[in-house]
Design a protein around this motif. Structure first.
Motif, PDB file in Angstrom:
ATOM      1  N   PHE A 166       0.843  -1.198   0.000  1.00  0.00           N
ATOM      2  CA  PHE A 166       0.000   0.000   0.000  1.00  0.00           C
ATOM      3  C   PHE A 166       0.878   1.248   0.000  1.00  0.00           C
ATOM      4  O   PHE A 166       1.805   1.377   0.812  1.00  0.00           O
ATOM      5  N   ASP A 167       0.608   2.173  -0.914  1.00  0.00           N
ATOM      6  CA  ASP A 167       1.327   3.447  -1.015  1.00  0.00           C
ATOM      7  C   ASP A 167       0.489   4.536  -0.333  1.00  0.00           C
ATOM      8  O   ASP A 167      -0.584   4.890  -0.829  1.00  0.00           O
ATOM      9  N   PRO A 168       0.959   5.087   0.797  1.00  0.00           N
ATOM     10  CA  PRO A 168       0.173   6.108   1.503  1.00  0.00           C
ATOM     11  C   PRO A 168      -0.068   7.371   0.683  1.00  0.00           C
ATOM     12  O   PRO A 168      -1.080   8.050   0.869  1.00  0.00           O
ATOM     13  N   ASN A 169       0.856   7.712  -0.225  1.00  0.00           N
ATOM     14  CA  ASN A 169       0.707   8.945  -1.007  1.00  0.00           C
ATOM     15  C   ASN A 169      -0.397   8.816  -2.060  1.00  0.00           C
ATOM     16  O   ASN A 169      -1.264   9.681  -2.191  1.00  0.00           O
ATOM     17  N   SER A 170      -0.352   7.736  -2.796  1.00  0.00           N
ATOM     18  CA  SER A 170      -1.355   7.548  -3.845  1.00  0.00           C
ATOM     19  C   SER A 170      -2.580   6.787  -3.359  1.00  0.00           C
ATOM     20  O   SER A 170      -3.593   6.729  -4.055  1.00  0.00           O
ATOM     21  N   GLN A 171      -2.458   6.190  -2.174  1.00  0.00           N
ATOM     22  CA  GLN A 171      -3.513   5.354  -1.584  1.00  0.00           C
ATOM     23  C   GLN A 171      -3.860   4.179  -2.501  1.00  0.00           C
ATOM     24  O   GLN A 171      -4.989   3.690  -2.511  1.00  0.00           O
ATOM     25  N   ALA A 172      -2.846   3.728  -3.246  1.00  0.00           N
ATOM     26  CA  ALA A 172      -3.034   2.604  -4.159  1.00  0.00           C
ATOM     27  C   ALA A 172      -2.445   1.333  -3.549  1.00  0.00           C
ATOM     28  O   ALA A 172      -1.414   1.371  -2.868  1.00  0.00           O
ATOM     29  N   SER A 173      -3.104   0.200  -3.818  1.00  0.00           N
ATOM     30  CA  SER A 173      -2.645  -1.094  -3.337  1.00  0.00           C
ATOM     31  C   SER A 173      -2.286  -1.987  -4.514  1.00  0.00           C
ATOM     32  O   SER A 173      -3.008  -2.043  -5.508  1.00  0.00           O
ATOM     33  N   VAL A 174      -1.154  -2.691  -4.395  1.00  0.00           N
ATOM     34  CA  VAL A 174      -0.711  -3.642  -5.415  1.00  0.00           C
ATOM     35  C   VAL A 174      -0.574  -5.004  -4.756  1.00  0.00           C
ATOM     36  O   VAL A 174       0.096  -5.139  -3.726  1.00  0.00           O
ATOM     37  N   GLN A 175      -1.210  -6.010  -5.349  1.00  0.00           N
ATOM     38  CA  GLN A 175      -1.157  -7.344  -4.753  1.00  0.00           C
ATOM     39  C   GLN A 175       0.216  -7.973  -4.932  1.00  0.00           C
ATOM     40  O   GLN A 175       0.810  -7.912  -6.008  1.00  0.00           O
ATOM     41  N   ILE A 176       0.732  -8.600  -3.861  1.00  0.00           N
ATOM     42  CA  ILE A 176       2.024  -9.304  -3.896  1.00  0.00           C
ATOM     43  C   ILE A 176       1.818 -10.806  -3.953  1.00  0.00           C
ATOM     44  O   ILE A 176       2.411 -11.494  -4.773  1.00  0.00           O
ATOM     45  N   PHE A 177       0.992 -11.324  -3.032  1.00  0.00           N
ATOM     46  CA  PHE A 177       0.731 -12.753  -2.966  1.00  0.00           C
ATOM     47  C   PHE A 177      -0.761 -13.028  -3.059  1.00  0.00           C
ATOM     48  O   PHE A 177      -1.573 -12.194  -2.657  1.00  0.00           O
ATOM     49  N   GLU A 178      -1.084 -14.215  -3.507  1.00  0.00           N
ATOM     50  CA  GLU A 178      -2.405 -14.795  -3.303  1.00  0.00           C
ATOM     51  C   GLU A 178      -2.185 -16.243  -2.907  1.00  0.00           C
ATOM     52  O   GLU A 178      -1.577 -17.008  -3.649  1.00  0.00           O
ATOM     53  N   LYS A 179      -2.653 -16.613  -1.712  1.00  0.00           N
ATOM     54  CA  LYS A 179      -2.401 -17.952  -1.191  1.00  0.00           C
ATOM     55  C   LYS A 179      -3.690 -18.557  -0.652  1.00  0.00           C
ATOM     56  O   LYS A 179      -4.664 -17.842  -0.379  1.00  0.00           O
ATOM     57  N   ASP A 180      -3.669 -19.865  -0.472  1.00  0.00           N
ATOM     58  CA  ASP A 180      -4.820 -20.542   0.116  1.00  0.00           C
ATOM     59  C   ASP A 180      -4.632 -20.763   1.611  1.00  0.00           C
ATOM     60  O   ASP A 180      -5.332 -21.554   2.226  1.00  0.00           O
ATOM     61  N   PHE A 209       3.408 -29.645  10.894  1.00  0.00           N
ATOM     62  CA  PHE A 209       3.083 -28.418  11.618  1.00  0.00           C
ATOM     63  C   PHE A 209       4.222 -27.393  11.562  1.00  0.00           C
ATOM     64  O   PHE A 209       4.218 -26.417  12.299  1.00  0.00           O
ATOM     65  N   GLY A 210       5.190 -27.632  10.698  1.00  0.00           N
ATOM     66  CA  GLY A 210       6.307 -26.705  10.582  1.00  0.00           C
ATOM     67  C   GLY A 210       5.852 -25.322  10.148  1.00  0.00           C
ATOM     68  O   GLY A 210       5.113 -25.172   9.171  1.00  0.00           O
ATOM     69  N   GLU A 211       6.295 -24.302  10.869  1.00  0.00           N
ATOM     70  CA  GLU A 211       5.987 -22.908  10.549  1.00  0.00           C
ATOM     71  C   GLU A 211       7.322 -22.204  10.390  1.00  0.00           C
ATOM     72  O   GLU A 211       8.015 -21.929  11.373  1.00  0.00           O
ATOM     73  N   GLY A 212       7.721 -21.966   9.146  1.00  0.00           N
ATOM     74  CA  GLY A 212       9.048 -21.435   8.882  1.00  0.00           C
ATOM     75  C   GLY A 212       9.069 -19.928   8.727  1.00  0.00           C
ATOM     76  O   GLY A 212       8.041 -19.264   8.633  1.00  0.00           O
ATOM     77  N   ILE A 213      10.294 -19.372   8.681  1.00  0.00           N
ATOM     78  CA  ILE A 213      10.511 -17.950   8.446  1.00  0.00           C
ATOM     79  C   ILE A 213      11.056 -17.775   7.028  1.00  0.00           C
ATOM     80  O   ILE A 213      12.000 -18.466   6.623  1.00  0.00           O
ATOM     81  N   TYR A 214      10.478 -16.838   6.282  1.00  0.00           N
ATOM     82  CA  TYR A 214      10.831 -16.615   4.885  1.00  0.00           C
ATOM     83  C   TYR A 214      11.098 -15.131   4.630  1.00  0.00           C
ATOM     84  O   TYR A 214      10.517 -14.264   5.290  1.00  0.00           O
ATOM     85  N   THR A 215      11.958 -14.872   3.656  1.00  0.00           N
ATOM     86  CA  THR A 215      12.122 -13.509   3.147  1.00  0.00           C
ATOM     87  C   THR A 215      11.626 -13.469   1.700  1.00  0.00           C
ATOM     88  O   THR A 215      11.750 -14.441   0.953  1.00  0.00           O
ATOM     89  N   TYR A 216      11.055 -12.320   1.347  1.00  0.00           N
ATOM     90  CA  TYR A 216      10.602 -12.083  -0.022  1.00  0.00           C
ATOM     91  C   TYR A 216      11.282 -10.822  -0.526  1.00  0.00           C
ATOM     92  O   TYR A 216      11.251  -9.779   0.136  1.00  0.00           O
ATOM     93  N   HIS A 217      11.942 -10.927  -1.681  1.00  0.00           N
ATOM     94  CA  HIS A 217      12.650  -9.785  -2.275  1.00  0.00           C
ATOM     95  C   HIS A 217      11.735  -9.132  -3.311  1.00  0.00           C
ATOM     96  O   HIS A 217      11.334  -9.763  -4.298  1.00  0.00           O
ATOM     97  N   PHE A 218      11.425  -7.864  -3.091  1.00  0.00           N
ATOM     98  CA  PHE A 218      10.489  -7.174  -3.976  1.00  0.00           C
ATOM     99  C   PHE A 218      11.017  -7.056  -5.399  1.00  0.00           C
ATOM    100  O   PHE A 218      10.248  -7.132  -6.364  1.00  0.00           O
ATOM    101  N   ALA A 219      12.341  -6.876  -5.557  1.00  0.00           N
ATOM    102  CA  ALA A 219      12.901  -6.636  -6.886  1.00  0.00           C
ATOM    103  C   ALA A 219      12.785  -7.861  -7.786  1.00  0.00           C
ATOM    104  O   ALA A 219      12.276  -7.788  -8.913  1.00  0.00           O
ATOM    105  N   ASN A 220      13.278  -9.012  -7.300  1.00  0.00           N
ATOM    106  CA  ASN A 220      13.265 -10.207  -8.149  1.00  0.00           C
ATOM    107  C   ASN A 220      12.149 -11.188  -7.807  1.00  0.00           C
ATOM    108  O   ASN A 220      12.047 -12.257  -8.402  1.00  0.00           O
TER     109      ASN A 220
END
Length: 651
Positions: A166-180, A209-220
């Motif tokens: 979400f961009d506070p200046n433009s108040q626009a939202s861009v979807q990154i993920f869609e998951k189930d 029941f594993g709950e892992g930690i992940y990083t997501y890189h916006f550029a690639n």
């Protein structure tokens, strides 16, 4: 002396979700609205001069408090659609403005360090989260083991979770993920290039029941599995260092299913090496104590002070501790008899804590990390405390019959009818992997004000005492854990002579309900008992509880279908000893309970009643397992009144 009654629930307040900006400590102030029978929040701040400001209030829950630039962001209900949306308010004045108009609920929110963007998550589901009636109801198709969750209701196999930028200046939202499946948003890197989040490692495998930690890189748009070296681990918090060269993680490798001690891990980005920093410590990262007052806490336990130094909280022997560290070394900076609800780092090596104690419902303090000097910032209950007194509580240490050391607490009755013969209520906590400790407990204060002394202890199986202590109950329910709680009561009777040995009572919920039900099947020493939302029959719970099919295995040490499993499940069930019950027994249970379904109490009531013993069964409508902590306020008060009426009638 004016004690705390049940109606104090509507007068007392707590604070959580602390954040710092613009020279102010922001926080969520939680309260309970008697008229609307609902939980409410306000967003407030306090500055160095003590000036208190209110930034958001009104009906519904204001949550996910987040600072971005000159604005405060949070989630709250849209009045028209009743959906949870994103709102903001500027530090320099004005009113809160709605920023999103999603067709579904906004359920999670974090902001970039520079405030240039936010990340939020939505949930789209066609299934009502709670039980509901209809003239033309639809069927539900179930294909997975995980089909319900206590406190929420039915699990929607077709739910869609979307994550937006979400961009506070433009108040626009861009979807990154869609998951189930849902993810947990945790942090954004200082350079705005990476998102840190927690996610189920195998979301479609109900046996993992594993709950892992992940990083997501916006550029690639690349994803890195940070905790891949511990694929069965369960992690709940993680934070980037300012330069993103390191990541702190909180969680466990889950080598002992359901009872592994929570640890602090350090991940080196360059080497991709993950190190357990606290493996030899006998504290637990985080400190969730058995109580009924904490609301809307952020769940944060970690923070970076700079690129070299970090901060974390832990639980030790029934109270919170706070530490600073560098690399694999850390030192304690706070070790008082309190529970830390939440915290926020402040400038000039200072930190703000939201605290609770036996004799203090809640308070925000500021701690100087250089001098360890505390300073009181805000007490939301100052007026209340001028007119009411907390019941006095004493901590004691005792040993069980085999020499194990335990902590116990004795809460004195307020103005008892006979100061030399005070009835005593032994209360057993749930879990069993929970802990009593140094935090405010509204229910105990109510019982003390009603004239009962309350004794509560941490038997083996409790957290905050190290791995051996926590695991000692596995496969041994009803053995040394039972003798532990009885030993604690005996110690109190021997050392506090005002306690009346002829009027001993026992109560507890969930595992505490198991222990209460077990006790009345194995001893007649109690004048009356109250068992609540209890484990009664491990055999039926295996297939009817939302967690029974794996919880029973981890706690009893074998599966129902293992050799000897059926016999062992029955041997560990209070129902097997129902014909021994001679103690007057009150049974309480929520009708929506999915953790320990109400059929557990139905079985016990039938068995005890059929045997001719005095018993009463009270069913609480629209109530999940956590009725005593988060249930409808009116029913929370009714439940307390029911307990006291039962005990009073058996003096």
């Amino acid at each position: 002396m004016t004690g705390i009654t049940a109606n104090g629930l509507f007068q007392l307040k707590s604070t959580s979700q602390l954040a710092y900006a613009d020279g102010k400590v922001f926080f969520v102030e939680n309260s309970v609205d008697e008229k609307n029978n609902a939980y409410e929040t306000e967003i407030k701040s306090i500055d160095e001069t003590g000036l208190i400001q209110t930034w958001a209030n009104g009906k519904g829950i204001n949550s996910n408090l987040t600072v971005a630039g000159d604005d405060l962001y949070f989630t709250a209900n849209d009045i028209k659609t009743k959906k949870t949306q994103l709102f903001s308010v500027n530090f320099h004045g004005g009113v809160a403005k709605q920023q999103t108009f999603e067709k579904t609920n906004v359920i999670d929110l974090i902001a970039s360090p520079d405030g240039s963007f936010l990340i939020y998550q939505t949930k789209q589901s066609e299934i009502d989260s709670k039980f509901k009636t209809s003239d033309f109801p639809n069927t539900r198709e179930i294909t997975r083991l995980v089909s319900r969750l206590d406190g929420s209701g039915w699990f929607d196999e077709k739910a869609v979770y979307r994550t937006f930028k979400f961009d506070p200046n433009s108040q626009a939202s861009v979807q990154i993920f869609e998951k189930d499946h849902m993810i947990s948003l945790l942090d954004l890197s200082q350079d705005n290039q990476q998102l840190l989040y927690a996610e189920s490692n195998q979301p479609n495998n109900d046996l993992d029941f594993g709950e892992g930690i992940y990083t997501y890189h916006f550029a690639n748009k690349g994803q890195i599995f940070i905790s891949s070296s511990l694929p069965t681990g369960q992690f709940f918090d993680a934070r980037f260092s300012p330069d993103a060269g390191k990541i702190l993680l909180a969680g466990s490798d889950e080598h002992l299913t359901n009872n592994t001690k929570q640890e602090l891990y350090l991940y080196e980005t360059a080497s991709q090496n993950l190190t357990n920093i606290t493996q030899r410590a006998d504290f637990d990262i985080d400190c969730h104590l058995a109580a009924d007052f904490e609301q809307q806490s952020s769940g944060r336990v970690l923070a970076w002070i700079d690129n070299a130094n970090y901060f974390f909280t832990a639980g030790y022997h029934g109270h919170s501790q706070a530490f600073t560290g560098s690399g694999t070394q850390f030192r304690i900076i706070y070790n008082e008899k309190t529970q830390i609800y939440d915290f926020a780092l402040l400038p000039n090596a200072q930190i703000a804590f939201s605290l609770s104690a036996q004799n203090k419902a809640n308070e925000i303090i500021k701690l100087d990390l250089k001098t360890n000097t505390p300073f009181k910032l805000y007490n939301p209950n100052l007026k209340f405390e001028r007119e009411h007194d907390y019941a006095q509580t004493e901590h004691f240490n005792f040993q069980s019959e085999d020499g194990w050391a335990h902590d116990g607490w004795y809460m004195h009755a307020v103005n008892p009818k006979d100061a030399h013969n005070v009835p005593v209520l032994l209360y057993v906590h749930g879990g069993p992997h929970g802990a009593y400790g140094e935090t405010f407990f509204h229910e105990f204060q109510v019982h003390a004000d009603h004239g009962y002394a309350v004794v509560f202890v941490n038997p083996r199986g409790s957290t905050t005492y190290g791995q051996e202590f926590e695991s000692a109950v596995i496969g041994h329910y009803g053995e040394k854990d039972f003798s532990d709680v009885i030993a604690g009561l005996d110690y109190a009777l021997d050392h506090f002579p005002e306690l009346d040995r002829k009027r001993q009572y026992i109560a507890g919920g969930s595992y505490g309900g198991f222990m209460t039900s077990w006790a009345v099947g194995h001893t007649n020493r109690f004048a009356a008992a109250v068992t609540q939302r209890s484990v009664i029959n491990w055999i039926s719970m295996w297939g009817t509880s939302d967690i029974g099919w794996f919880f029973n295995v981890s706690e009893l040490g074998l599966d129902l279908y293992d050799k000897g499993g059926l016999e062992e499940y029955w041997r560990r069930s209070p129902l097997a000893y129902a014909k021994n019950v001679k103690t007057p027994l009150l049974i309480q249970h929520g009708e929506w309970d999915m953790r320990c379904p109400i059929e557990q109490s139905e079985q016990f009531y039938t068995a005890v009643k059929q045997n001719g013993n005095e018993t009463k069964f009270i069913r609480y409508p629209q109530s999940f397992h956590g009725i005593s902590r988060s249930g409808l306020p009116s029913l929370r008060l009714k439940r307390l009144a029911d307990i006291e009426a039962w005990l009073d009638s058996h003096e």
